[in-house]
Design an enzyme around this catalytic site. Sequence first.
Site, PDB file in Angstrom:
ATOM      1  N   GLY A 292       0.824  -1.202   0.000  1.00  0.00           N
ATOM      2  CA  GLY A 292       0.000   0.000   0.000  1.00  0.00           C
ATOM      3  C   GLY A 292       0.857   1.250   0.000  1.00  0.00           C
TER       4      GLY A 292
ATOM      5  N   GLY B  78       0.431   3.732   3.985  1.00  0.00           N
ATOM      6  CA  GLY B  78       1.543   2.955   3.437  1.00  0.00           C
ATOM      7  C   GLY B  78       2.749   3.814   3.099  1.00  0.00           C
TER       8      GLY B  78
ATOM      9  N   HIS C 170     -22.485   8.306   3.393  1.00  0.00           N
ATOM     10  CA  HIS C 170     -22.428   9.760   3.302  1.00  0.00           C
ATOM     11  C   HIS C 170     -23.709  10.274   2.658  1.00  0.00           C
ATOM     12  CE1 HIS C 170     -20.947  13.755   2.538  1.00  0.00           C
ATOM     13  NE2 HIS C 170     -19.870  13.494   3.220  1.00  0.00           N
TER      14      HIS C 170
ATOM     15  N   SER D 222     -19.347  17.901  -0.728  1.00  0.00           N
ATOM     16  CA  SER D 222     -19.142  18.307   0.657  1.00  0.00           C
ATOM     17  C   SER D 222     -20.466  18.498   1.397  1.00  0.00           C
ATOM     18  CB  SER D 222     -18.358  19.613   0.711  1.00  0.00           C
ATOM     19  OG  SER D 222     -18.459  20.140   2.019  1.00  0.00           O
TER      20      SER D 222
ATOM     21  N   ARG E 110     -24.880  12.648   9.725  1.00  0.00           N
ATOM     22  CA  ARG E 110     -24.768  11.846   8.511  1.00  0.00           C
ATOM     23  C   ARG E 110     -25.744  10.672   8.462  1.00  0.00           C
ATOM     24  NH1 ARG E 110     -18.294  11.250   7.004  1.00  0.00           N
ATOM     25  NH2 ARG E 110     -17.976  13.451   6.538  1.00  0.00           N
TER      26      ARG E 110
ATOM     27  N   HIS F 250     -19.226   5.310   1.881  1.00  0.00           N
ATOM     28  CA  HIS F 250     -18.144   6.269   1.843  1.00  0.00           C
ATOM     29  C   HIS F 250     -16.876   5.754   2.532  1.00  0.00           C
ATOM     30  CE1 HIS F 250     -16.155  10.045   1.854  1.00  0.00           C
ATOM     31  NE2 HIS F 250     -16.197  10.196   3.143  1.00  0.00           N
TER      32      HIS F 250
ATOM     33  N   GLU G  18      -7.024   2.755   6.840  1.00  0.00           N
ATOM     34  CA  GLU G  18      -8.408   2.296   6.769  1.00  0.00           C
ATOM     35  C   GLU G  18      -8.483   0.768   6.801  1.00  0.00           C
ATOM     36  OE1 GLU G  18     -10.626   4.150   3.609  1.00  0.00           O
ATOM     37  OE2 GLU G  18     -12.450   3.031   4.059  1.00  0.00           O
TER      38      GLU G  18
ATOM     39  N   ARG H  92     -17.007   7.155  11.848  1.00  0.00           N
ATOM     40  CA  ARG H  92     -15.841   8.022  11.781  1.00  0.00           C
ATOM     41  C   ARG H  92     -16.248   9.478  11.651  1.00  0.00           C
ATOM     42  NH1 ARG H  92     -13.280  10.635   7.721  1.00  0.00           N
ATOM     43  NH2 ARG H  92     -14.375   9.543   6.046  1.00  0.00           N
TER      44      ARG H  92
ATOM     45  N   LEU I  17      -7.715  10.738   7.463  1.00  0.00           N
ATOM     46  CA  LEU I  17      -6.389  11.176   7.018  1.00  0.00           C
ATOM     47  C   LEU I  17      -5.470  11.239   8.230  1.00  0.00           C
ATOM     48  CD1 LEU I  17      -7.416  14.018   4.543  1.00  0.00           C
ATOM     49  CD2 LEU I  17      -6.929  11.626   4.058  1.00  0.00           C
TER      50      LEU I  17
HETATM   51  C1  LIG Z   1     -14.344  10.751  -1.738  1.00  0.00           C
HETATM   52  C2  LIG Z   1     -13.684  10.598  -0.408  1.00  0.00           C
HETATM   53  C3  LIG Z   1     -13.402  11.714   0.361  1.00  0.00           C
HETATM   54  C4  LIG Z   1     -12.769  11.583   1.603  1.00  0.00           C
HETATM   55  N1  LIG Z   1     -12.527  12.717   2.332  1.00  0.00           N
HETATM   56  C5  LIG Z   1     -11.907  12.593   3.518  1.00  0.00           C
HETATM   57  C6  LIG Z   1     -11.612  13.758   4.284  1.00  0.00           C
HETATM   58  O1  LIG Z   1     -11.943  14.882   3.871  1.00  0.00           O
HETATM   59  N2  LIG Z   1     -10.983  13.615   5.477  1.00  0.00           N
HETATM   60  C7  LIG Z   1     -10.609  12.381   5.942  1.00  0.00           C
HETATM   61  O2  LIG Z   1     -10.007  12.327   7.000  1.00  0.00           O
HETATM   62  N3  LIG Z   1     -10.869  11.254   5.231  1.00  0.00           N
HETATM   63  C8  LIG Z   1     -11.511  11.328   4.041  1.00  0.00           C
HETATM   64  N4  LIG Z   1     -11.789  10.198   3.335  1.00  0.00           N
HETATM   65  C9  LIG Z   1     -11.306   8.898   3.829  1.00  0.00           C
HETATM   66  C10 LIG Z   1      -9.816   8.747   3.534  1.00  0.00           C
HETATM   67  O3  LIG Z   1      -9.513   9.319   2.282  1.00  0.00           O
HETATM   68  C11 LIG Z   1      -9.353   7.296   3.473  1.00  0.00           C
HETATM   69  O4  LIG Z   1      -9.884   6.604   4.531  1.00  0.00           O
HETATM   70  C12 LIG Z   1      -7.832   7.200   3.587  1.00  0.00           C
HETATM   71  O5  LIG Z   1      -7.235   7.995   2.613  1.00  0.00           O
HETATM   72  C13 LIG Z   1      -7.342   5.773   3.437  1.00  0.00           C
HETATM   73  O6  LIG Z   1      -5.918   5.804   3.298  1.00  0.00           O
HETATM   74  P1  LIG Z   1      -5.109   4.456   3.309  1.00  0.00           P
HETATM   75  O7  LIG Z   1      -3.675   4.799   3.204  1.00  0.00           O
HETATM   76  O8  LIG Z   1      -5.522   3.659   4.486  1.00  0.00           O
HETATM   77  O9  LIG Z   1      -5.586   3.635   2.046  1.00  0.00           O
HETATM   78  P2  LIG Z   1      -5.556   4.076   0.502  1.00  0.00           P
HETATM   79  O10 LIG Z   1      -5.222   5.504   0.355  1.00  0.00           O
HETATM   80  O11 LIG Z   1      -6.834   3.573  -0.073  1.00  0.00           O
HETATM   81  O12 LIG Z   1      -4.355   3.270  -0.116  1.00  0.00           O
HETATM   82  C14 LIG Z   1      -4.475   1.900  -0.399  1.00  0.00           C
HETATM   83  C15 LIG Z   1      -3.180   1.485  -1.031  1.00  0.00           C
HETATM   84  O13 LIG Z   1      -3.070   0.088  -1.000  1.00  0.00           O
HETATM   85  C16 LIG Z   1      -2.772  -0.395  -2.282  1.00  0.00           C
HETATM   86  N5  LIG Z   1      -3.366  -1.725  -2.374  1.00  0.00           N
HETATM   87  C17 LIG Z   1      -4.612  -2.098  -2.020  1.00  0.00           C
HETATM   88  N6  LIG Z   1      -4.756  -3.420  -2.202  1.00  0.00           N
HETATM   89  C18 LIG Z   1      -3.583  -3.878  -2.679  1.00  0.00           C
HETATM   90  C19 LIG Z   1      -3.115  -5.162  -3.054  1.00  0.00           C
HETATM   91  N7  LIG Z   1      -3.885  -6.244  -2.971  1.00  0.00           N
HETATM   92  N8  LIG Z   1      -1.847  -5.264  -3.513  1.00  0.00           N
HETATM   93  C20 LIG Z   1      -1.055  -4.177  -3.601  1.00  0.00           C
HETATM   94  N9  LIG Z   1      -1.428  -2.954  -3.235  1.00  0.00           N
HETATM   95  C21 LIG Z   1      -2.700  -2.809  -2.780  1.00  0.00           C
HETATM   96  C22 LIG Z   1      -3.333   0.609  -3.241  1.00  0.00           C
HETATM   97  O14 LIG Z   1      -2.625   0.547  -4.467  1.00  0.00           O
HETATM   98  C23 LIG Z   1      -3.059   1.900  -2.492  1.00  0.00           C
HETATM   99  O15 LIG Z   1      -1.743   2.290  -2.751  1.00  0.00           O
HETATM  100  C24 LIG Z   1     -12.420  10.308   2.087  1.00  0.00           C
HETATM  101  C25 LIG Z   1     -12.707   9.181   1.325  1.00  0.00           C
HETATM  102  C26 LIG Z   1     -13.357   9.312   0.096  1.00  0.00           C
HETATM  103  C27 LIG Z   1     -13.709   8.081  -0.684  1.00  0.00           C
END
Ligand SMILES: Cc1cc2nc3c(=O)[nH]c(=O)nc-3n(C[C@H](O)[C@H](O)[C@H](O)COP(=O)(O)OP(=O)(O)OC[C@H]3O[C@@H](n4cnc5c(N)ncnc54)[C@H](O)[C@@H]3O)c2cc1C
Lengths: 257, 637, 218
Positions: free
Chosen positions: B40, B45, B266, B284, B330, B401, B425, B435, B441
């Site tokens: 990730g 990640g 959402h 938003s 929400r 969401h 996540e 949440r 983030l």
């Molecule tokens: C539209 C939207 C708006 C949002 N707005 C907000 C906000 O304003 N504030 C807030 O706090 N949160 C917000 N969130 C939630 C937040 O963006 C996410 O929960 C957070 O970014 C997740 O980050 P992460 O690093 O855990 O996973 P991700 O950013 O989803 O990264 C997952 C990574 O894992 C990799 N991966 C997945 N499976 C595999 C696999 N099998 N093999 C290899 N690689 C893999 C992917 O390539 C990626 O690099 C929002 C979410 C959405 C959908």
Amino acid sequence: MKLTLKVWRQAGPHAQGRFETYEEPEASPDMSFLELLDVVNERLIRRGQPPIAFDHDCREGICGSCAMVINGMPHGPVRGATACQLHLRHFADGDTVVVEPWRARPFPVIRDLVADRGALDRIVQAGGYVSVGTGSAPDANAIPIPKDAAEQAMDAAACIGCGACVAACPNASAMLFTAAKVTHLGLLPQGQPERTRRALAMVRRMDLEAFGGCTNYGECHEACPKEIPLETIARLNRDYLAASLAEREPAGRGGTG
Amino acid sequence: MELNAQLPGGPLESKWDHHKFGLKLVNPANRRKHRILVVGSGLAGASAAATLGEQGYEVLCFTFHDSPRRAHSIAAQGGINAAKNYQNDGDSVFRLFYDTIKGGDFRSREANVYRLAQVSVNIIDQCVAQGVPFAREYGGVLANRSFGGAQVSRTFYARGQTGQQLLLGAYSALARQVERGTVRVLPRTEMLDLVVVNGRARGIITRHLVTGAIERWAGDAVVLATGGYGNVFYLSTNAKGCNVTATFRAYRRGAAFGNPCFTQIHPTCIPVSGEHQSKLTLMSESLRNDGRVWVPRTAGDGRPPGEVPEAERDYYLERKYPSFGNLAPRDIASRSAKEVCDEGRGVGPGGLGVYLDFSDAIRRLGEPTIRDRYGNLFEMYERITGENPYRVPMRIYPAVHYTMGGLWVDYNLMSTIPGLHVLGEANFSDHGANRLGASALMQGLADGYFVIPYTLGDYLARSPLEPVSPDHPAFAEVEAEVAERTRRLLAVQGTRTVDDFHRELGRIMWEHCGMARRAEGLRTALQAIPALRQAFWEDVRVLGTGEEFNQSLEKAGRVADFLEFAELMCRDALHREESCGGHFRVEHQTADGEARRDDDRFTYVAAWEYAGPDRAPVLHKEPLTFEHVHLSTRSYK
Amino acid sequence: MNWLLGFYRSTIGKKVVMAVTGLVLLGYLVVHALGNLLIFRGPEAINRYAEFLKANPPLVWGVRLALLAALALHVHAAWVLTRRNRAARPVGYERLARHSTTVSALSLRIGGVVLFLFIVFHLLHLTTGTVHPAFSPIDVYGNVMIGLSVPWVAGFYVVAMAALALHLHHGVWSLVQTLGFSHPHVEAARRWFGTLVAVLVAGGFVVIPLAVVLGLIR
Ligand SMILES: Cc1cc2nc3c(=O)[nH]c(=O)nc-3n(C[C@H](O)[C@H](O)[C@H](O)COP(=O)(O)OP(=O)(O)OC[C@H]3O[C@@H](n4cnc5c(N)ncnc54)[C@H](O)[C@@H]3O)c2cc1C
Ligand code: HEM
Ligand code: HEM
Ligand code: SF4
Ligand code: F3S
Ligand code: FES
């Protein structure tokens, strides 16, 4: 509405490519262009034909995955929008649409519309960062930053790394992409210590990747979904010039006591 | 399997510091000898890989994206919370902690959440130092906004692109380590399974998405930061690639899955426009500050909004929740929208939408003010729908969401498989049953920058890790299974496409395991899902071979896992006989439709253990104790 | 010194060199055009100017060397960049829409070649007289009058000046960017400034062949 697609098909990096024509009778004006490709692909699969490969992920114009030249325009006819944000209502019933991958030597085609844009990552790796280790940061408000500087930096930082600038440039130059990163960091106090190093290193890597030079055509800016200003290219030129004049042999690393 | 959360003792404020001091360190000279596999490249990640690389470990960072910068984190819009109290409005670490626990409806760990609130301040410092262009005041100091109904203004933001800017910050830190040779990034490489040797996570099996090569990777520890599984519903605000494969495969190898049914919906997304819909776009929530939500009083009223007289409109939120009105939280706003649509009063294509009307606000404040406040959102809406929200009311509908559930982890972010750590996540998270806006983030970066770099070292220093090479029989075994799955997917050669099955699964989940869940509905789903899974394995059509760039094959593997995982979600939803946060059981509500928690029976984390192919998973409970906040019930009347 | 080489090896370095050499050439052209215009003051004026020049070999040779160096660098950079830019897109597009690329920008290369050929011809024509029907080392006035009264020669001069106009129209706009001046105010000014320079310089030259052919001077 009915649309005819003329799509570039290429089985693999070394395979011969050619255009194939597909009719889509059931297109809806509310579809995004990628959804149109989805529908076409569903049909192809049912017919036992290989679906069209194309990069995509967020489908809301921020991840920079989607990359295709639509009727001669990277990301299609709508200004300041990516292919995934392009909806079919911008086409007329019966139109024929030509779809091609990014074309540039540093972006070899992997399959159909999918090209390898790793060169852009390597440009950033060369110096597109502030060398600050985790935990060694001062308080966030320790260094005030003028609002305008922050806003201008943000304008440049908005780049999504899609590569449309390269695709649009008659020279396949990556100047706008590189300039955006150099400008973003160059406008902030945090970016100053490495400003010289950064400009030199990133431009060297950019040249190494065999992108073209910049003739100041301005097509990159026209195609850029984030409308990164051309001014950033001037800034890059200035920083590079200044850096080249200021460059010295790296000073000694200090004793190993 | 027993769950030991490794919670430190001592007073809340100093738990983390004491714990850190107790953690063993790895001698800098020896770090290079440890290879860490980070899966990730999102906020969690990338920040983890960069920091571990900085510390001197040999790090491999895998992502299925073509560049680490495209991880789904890039799409986050609103902002990131931190207890900086720059606005001097009474915020504090304890208040952020309290709000998060309460917002999570008392289903998360006090110790974890307090740590999260503590490190939140360091995150902002770190990001600013990296050059993240947060919004600022004219004086040059950082600006804040209040978000998700918090009474204090603690959210930092970079226009509507906060996630993008934070990820680019982490990505640049990662890029720097790649240049220094401490981290190797493997793009377009998808993890398909986990390799456990002598009870410890020692490697992964991947498929190179361009060549199709199945590869073995051995290491001393595995870190999963693979994001959320909202796409089990097919339509969600998540990016198309988001999937459950990595965490679900780990679950099948023995990692407990925590609270799988906790999903967040959402209320303000752009509704579905037709069968072709491939994903949903979030708008938003701030729109609800000035927009009024309504539907026609009578079902099947086909008239355009302009022709529906005031008297025949039902402003149902204002009617049902006089004090909060359109700003109801929400989950309440989402549920009410579903109810009116179920009554056949929904608007727009398929009757799945409600109006968000700005005409009053425009009349009251004038169009310029509205344009000033929501200009970019209105543009986005018009770009997608082709309708001008200044003239006709917007149409909105709730959408999946975020997923609070994920792999169970202890205080050190380690799963029930020693050596398997889970961040962001992907883990069952500090958000409990719901949440707060702008907290994901924060959690992703807290895990990656400030927690795992300490706790992983401790694991490596304590555990005697015999060298393991990819030639170890365990690798051969798992690789064979992976290859076999791929072969089977290609062998079916049925008639239906992968998306076809995914859409159907989505409909089942949305109907029965979505905003409002009923026992019998969940039971129906538990019947339907296995049937659909069987149909999938008998009738799916995946063309091409495994030795090439094959996007249908990628999708097929992910959907196959969703088809198994969906069952676990419904099971969890069925067992949790209470309503809390994002989990609403229709049977458990107050007279006026409020969620009714059952603290006596359900103040615990549900951690599910895989028991074998067609055996029911085993439920383990981690009881939650609250010493610093007292369990209260919310009311928005 | 090798930093200079390194600088010149980079794409940006080459462009900066082109901009600077371009400016040098441009500077010469301005002076040259003004000098040429003396022709309207009659034979004495321009011949006296020519004699004055001949009387200062150091000046003349200094200028010649500077020009030669500038031109050599400019052409070399142009050549290398053009090859590199072509190579950067091995497979072209089936369809490509242009938005901002001007005719002048597209004509740079071909126009450059025309200019190069012109310069060569021009030197053999009016400096050495090699290709001149009745060359007189002392009568510049006569050389021009006779030389340009040959229709196709005059035609070539006009074409070359057209190429020059286009070249400068993009060139001047472009060098501002290349040398890194980027303030929005500059932005606003450089388009028309480029056009102005192009018109004045090329115009200053082209009036002469035209005047000769139309018999406005004799
Ligand atoms: C539209 C939207 C708006 C949002 N707005 C907000 C906000 O304003 N504030 C807030 O706090 N949160 C917000 N969130 C939630 C937040 O963006 C996410 O929960 C957070 O970014 C997740 O980050 P992460 O690093 O855990 O996973 P991700 O950013 O989803 O990264 C997952 C990574 O894992 C990799 N991966 C997945 N499976 C595999 C696999 N099998 N093999 C290899 N690689 C893999 C992917 O390539 C990626 O690099 C929002 C979410 C959405 C959908
Ligand atoms: C007569 C004198 C000439 C003048 C005054 C002149 C001037 C200029 C200027 C100012 C530029 C813009 C440089 C920049 O963008 O920074 C330019 C670009 C260029 N010139 Fe010339 N030039 C002259 C002759 C030539 C010749 C003889 C050639 C070719 C044989 C040539 C080829 C080019 C090319 C190809 C470019 C574009 C380079 C690029 O941006 O890729 N020029 N010229
Ligand atoms: C109609 C336009 C022009 C006319 C009438 C003209 C005329 C002349 C004449 C009479 C000379 C010889 C002067 C002498 O020997 O004392 C000369 C020299 C020269 N001209 Fe031009 N010229 C014109 C355009 C140009 C242009 C466009 C260029 C460059 C692109 C140019 C470059 C030169 C050079 C380099 C010399 C040699 C100078 C020297 O001897 O040192 N001229 N020109
Ligand atoms: S500069 Fe614009 S076009 Fe180029 S990569 Fe960035 S966003 Fe894409
Ligand atoms: S189009 Fe190409 S030439 Fe320069 S200005 Fe843009 S990179
Ligand atoms: S798919 Fe993410 S920008 Fe188009």
